[in-house]
Structures are given as C-alpha cells and as structure tokens.
Scaffold this active site. Structure first.
Site, PDB file in Angstrom:
ATOM      1  N   HIS A  12       1.675  -6.185 -11.159  1.00  0.00           N
ATOM      2  CA  HIS A  12       1.234  -5.089 -10.291  1.00  0.00           C
ATOM      3  C   HIS A  12       1.534  -5.469  -8.851  1.00  0.00           C
ATOM      4  O   HIS A  12       0.690  -6.047  -8.162  1.00  0.00           O
ATOM      5  CB  HIS A  12      -0.262  -4.824 -10.511  1.00  0.00           C
ATOM      6  CG  HIS A  12      -0.792  -3.644  -9.758  1.00  0.00           C
ATOM      7  ND1 HIS A  12      -1.954  -2.991 -10.139  1.00  0.00           N
ATOM      8  CD2 HIS A  12      -0.339  -2.986  -8.657  1.00  0.00           C
ATOM      9  CE1 HIS A  12      -2.191  -1.995  -9.301  1.00  0.00           C
ATOM     10  NE2 HIS A  12      -1.230  -1.981  -8.381  1.00  0.00           N
ATOM     11  N   HIS A  14       3.840  -3.588  -5.532  1.00  0.00           N
ATOM     12  CA  HIS A  14       4.707  -2.519  -5.032  1.00  0.00           C
ATOM     13  C   HIS A  14       5.698  -3.175  -4.089  1.00  0.00           C
ATOM     14  O   HIS A  14       5.282  -3.812  -3.100  1.00  0.00           O
ATOM     15  CB  HIS A  14       3.885  -1.474  -4.289  1.00  0.00           C
ATOM     16  CG  HIS A  14       2.802  -0.862  -5.131  1.00  0.00           C
ATOM     17  ND1 HIS A  14       2.933   0.366  -5.736  1.00  0.00           N
ATOM     18  CD2 HIS A  14       1.577  -1.325  -5.483  1.00  0.00           C
ATOM     19  CE1 HIS A  14       1.830   0.637  -6.423  1.00  0.00           C
ATOM     20  NE2 HIS A  14       0.986  -0.375  -6.284  1.00  0.00           N
ATOM     21  N   HIS A 188      -1.632   3.765 -12.507  1.00  0.00           N
ATOM     22  CA  HIS A 188      -2.842   3.443 -11.753  1.00  0.00           C
ATOM     23  C   HIS A 188      -3.935   4.402 -12.236  1.00  0.00           C
ATOM     24  O   HIS A 188      -3.714   5.624 -12.289  1.00  0.00           O
ATOM     25  CB  HIS A 188      -2.641   3.667 -10.257  1.00  0.00           C
ATOM     26  CG  HIS A 188      -1.823   2.621  -9.560  1.00  0.00           C
ATOM     27  ND1 HIS A 188      -0.578   2.246  -9.968  1.00  0.00           N
ATOM     28  CD2 HIS A 188      -2.103   1.878  -8.447  1.00  0.00           C
ATOM     29  CE1 HIS A 188      -0.111   1.310  -9.148  1.00  0.00           C
ATOM     30  NE2 HIS A 188      -1.022   1.070  -8.213  1.00  0.00           N
ATOM     31  N   GLU A 191      -8.971   3.171 -10.050  1.00  0.00           N
ATOM     32  CA  GLU A 191      -9.011   2.391  -8.803  1.00  0.00           C
ATOM     33  C   GLU A 191     -10.069   3.044  -7.911  1.00  0.00           C
ATOM     34  O   GLU A 191     -11.125   2.470  -7.656  1.00  0.00           O
ATOM     35  CB  GLU A 191      -7.637   2.383  -8.114  1.00  0.00           C
ATOM     36  CG  GLU A 191      -7.617   1.566  -6.817  1.00  0.00           C
ATOM     37  CD  GLU A 191      -6.281   1.672  -6.057  1.00  0.00           C
ATOM     38  OE1 GLU A 191      -5.503   2.611  -6.308  1.00  0.00           O
ATOM     39  OE2 GLU A 191      -6.034   0.801  -5.191  1.00  0.00           O
ATOM     40  N   ASP A 269      -0.778  -6.398  -5.673  1.00  0.00           N
ATOM     41  CA  ASP A 269      -0.696  -4.986  -5.272  1.00  0.00           C
ATOM     42  C   ASP A 269       0.260  -4.810  -4.089  1.00  0.00           C
ATOM     43  O   ASP A 269       1.418  -4.468  -4.287  1.00  0.00           O
ATOM     44  CB  ASP A 269      -2.099  -4.439  -4.963  1.00  0.00           C
ATOM     45  CG  ASP A 269      -2.219  -2.930  -5.139  1.00  0.00           C
ATOM     46  OD1 ASP A 269      -1.234  -2.298  -5.561  1.00  0.00           O
ATOM     47  OD2 ASP A 269      -3.314  -2.390  -4.867  1.00  0.00           O
ATOM     48  N   ASP A 270      -0.244  -5.017  -2.859  1.00  0.00           N
ATOM     49  CA  ASP A 270       0.569  -4.850  -1.648  1.00  0.00           C
ATOM     50  C   ASP A 270       0.327  -6.058  -0.740  1.00  0.00           C
ATOM     51  O   ASP A 270      -0.391  -5.971   0.262  1.00  0.00           O
ATOM     52  CB  ASP A 270       0.165  -3.554  -0.932  1.00  0.00           C
ATOM     53  CG  ASP A 270       0.374  -2.344  -1.819  1.00  0.00           C
ATOM     54  OD1 ASP A 270       1.532  -1.922  -1.982  1.00  0.00           O
ATOM     55  OD2 ASP A 270      -0.619  -1.849  -2.381  1.00  0.00           O
TER      56      ASP A 270
END
Ligand code: ADE
Ligand code: ZN
Length: 326
Positions: A12, A14, A188, A191, A269-270
């Site tokens: 996961h 991006h 997703h 969340e 994630d980011d």
C-alpha cells in the site's frame, strides 16, 4: 537491510505519495513550472493535515510537476532505491492515472515511465492502477480503456481518493471489466468510510485485499468474516495518525487487529507526506505500540502471504522472513 526491520513487501504505497518536496522543486525546475511556495521548507510547512481531504488537496496540487515519462521514471526509481536500502523486497505500487490524464499527460508516459523504473530495479515490483472514487464511474472506465495496451505492466486495479459519499458499488461495472481482463483487485475501504464500504468492496467489487480497513473493528460480524476468509488488510499506521483517525500512534488499533487474528500488514501509504517509509512504520509500531520481534515477523510474513506473487517466490520470501533475527 536494517536489522531492526524484517524483510517485507509493501502493498500500500501511492507512487505520487512518494513525491518528496525536494523532488517537487527539482521537477518544477526541469519542466519550467512556477510553484506557489518559494522553498522546500514553505511547502513542507503545509503538510499538517486535518483529514483525508485536506491531504488530498496538497497531494493533487503537487502532481502538477509530473509531466513526462522521465518524471514518472525518476519518481518510481527514487522510491525503489529507498526500498532496496531499507529491506523492502517486493512492492505493489499504486498510481492514479486519472489525476494525470486530466492534466493532458498521456497514459503511455505514466505507465511507460513507471515501467522503465521497475525494469531497472533490483526490487521486485508491479503496478496497481487506482480509480479516483470522487470522479464519475465513466472516467474510471475511460482510464481502464486507455490502459489496455499497457496492461502487461499492471497486476491489478484499486480504488482510492475521497472515500465518504463514494461507496464501492459506484464502480461495480469497471471492476467487472478489470476482472474480465484478468486483473487482480483491491480497494481502499474503512479508512474514513463505514464498515459497510468494506463489505461492498468484497461483495460488489470482488476485491482480494482491503486497503486500510481500520473501521472494520466497529462491526464484529465483519471482523469474523475477514478472519474466516483470510482477507488481508493493508494498514498504514503513520498515515492514520497524520490524517486524524487516531490522536497518536499509541492509540492505534493495530494490536487489536492482530489479536483478532486478522491478516494485517504494515505499509506507508504516502511516505513523503506522512513522516516515514515502510521501515519507519515498523520502527514506530515497535516503539509506540510495544510490538515485539515475533509480531513484526508475523506482519512481514503476512505482507508476502497477501502479495500477488507466484507460489515459489512467495515461499522464498517467507523463508527470508523466517530467518530474520534468528
Ligand atoms: N490517495 C493517496 N493516499 C490516499 C489515502 N490514504 N486514502 C485515499 N486515497 C489516497
Ligand atoms: Zn492509500
């Protein structure tokens, strides 16, 4: 590889969320683009988010610097170099083509650039094409249609962006087409959105993993189902704190998810926005949640159990995890 972090798969992340402020400025210079901030520090000072939407506003705005295949290659190469340094052995990397197509960047530049970085990397990696759930379903279908000539590089489809008010069922048709094309599917869900979105992602979209899924704990029947069906959850601890799901890492429900015997993984994630890459997430849950070596080993083993890998490669990675710190 850092001895403190087990060899892991990242499921996961991006790729646009790995765009560090320094690279925003470097690409802006290369492409002759004027930015609203005058320095890296000024940009970074805006990385204080209240919720998912306040993050997404900055995340999409920064993408203006990504214009050419070379930009996408450099972005993915920087992430994969970090993976190699930090013990990530396999990565399944999300990308958001609609956010680029809408700015006039062709699909070929996006997937061609990302694919070139994958070809050059020593880390095993594949791509997951994500649909933006706050855009119309027709836009998602168009993105998939445009990607069809390049699908040899893409292992699956995903669903991301602003969750609340955009239930998975909105994308039933495009996920049906993705399955027809032989692609894997993730989404997703849970969340910021309710447990029902997790159920819909499974039942209507036919996904094989849930990204985040932290709100599933509000629904004991759903938890029982996730356990019974061994549905992986790709949890992102530092992201959840930065976006306000938990007031601090010590309050994260990762230990509860493990205690429920769910197939939980840890991811970033980011990472350019949330204060750390996947190894930083492992270090943080060890430090702030008191997870021990065997729990970290379980999380890492889960990442390979949940990955879209063929069985011999999965077995090889699992043997590496088993040997870690023995
Ligand atoms: N796009 C990038 N990061 C995301 C997240 N955490 N949730 C939904 N969409 C995203
Ligand atoms: Zn995400």
């Amino acid at each position: 590889m850092s001895a403190a972090t087990p060899p892991t798969a990242e499921l996961h992340v991006h790729v646009e969320g790995t765009l560090e402020p320094e690279m925003v400025f470097a690409l802006a210079r290369r492409n002759g683009i004027a930015l609203p901030d005058s320095s890296v520090e000024e940009l970074r000072a805006r990385y204080r988010f209240r919720d998912l939407q306040s993050f997404l506003d900055v995340y999409y705005a920064n993408m203006v610097v990504l214009r050419t295949a070379e930009d996408f290659r450099d972005l993915a190469a920087a992430y994969l170099d970090r993976c190699a340094e930090r013990g990530v052995r396999h990565a399944e990397i999300f990308f958001d083509p609609q956010a680029h197509l809408s700015r006039g960047v062709p699909m070929e530049a996006v997937i061609g650039g990302l694919g070139a970085a994958l070809d050059d990397s020593e880390v095993s990696a594949s791509l997951i094409l994500c649909f933006l759930r706050d855009e119309p379903a027709e836009s998602a279908a168009e993105a998939l249609r445009l990607a069809e000539p390049f699908l040899d590089r893409v292992v699956g489809v995903g669903l991301d962006s602003a969750e609340v008010g955009h239930p998975p069922s909105k994308f039933a048709e495009v996920f049906r087409r993705a399955h027809e094309l032989g692609l894997r599917a993730v989404a997703h869900a849970g969340e910021e959105g309710p447990p029902d979105y997790v159920r819909e992602a499974l039942d209507v979209l036919g996904v094989q993993r849930i990204d985040h899924g932290i709100r599933a704990l509000e629904d004991p029947e759903l938890v029982a189902r996730l356990r019974r069906e061994r549905i992986p959850l790709t949890v992102c601890p530092l992201s959840n704190v930065r976006l306000g799901a938990f007031p601090e890492l010590a309050a994260h429900t990762l230990p509860r998810l493990l205690a429920e015997d769910l197939l939980v993984t840890v991811n970033s994630d980011d990472p350019a926005y949330f204060g750390g890459y996947v190894d930083d997430n492992y270090a943080a849950v060890r430090r702030e949640l008191g997870l021990g070596t065997e729990q970290l080993r379980e999380l890492a083993a889960n990442s390979f159990r949940a990955a879209f890998l063929d069985e011999p490669r999965r077995a090889g990675f699992l043997a590496e995890v088993e040997a870690w710190q023995r």
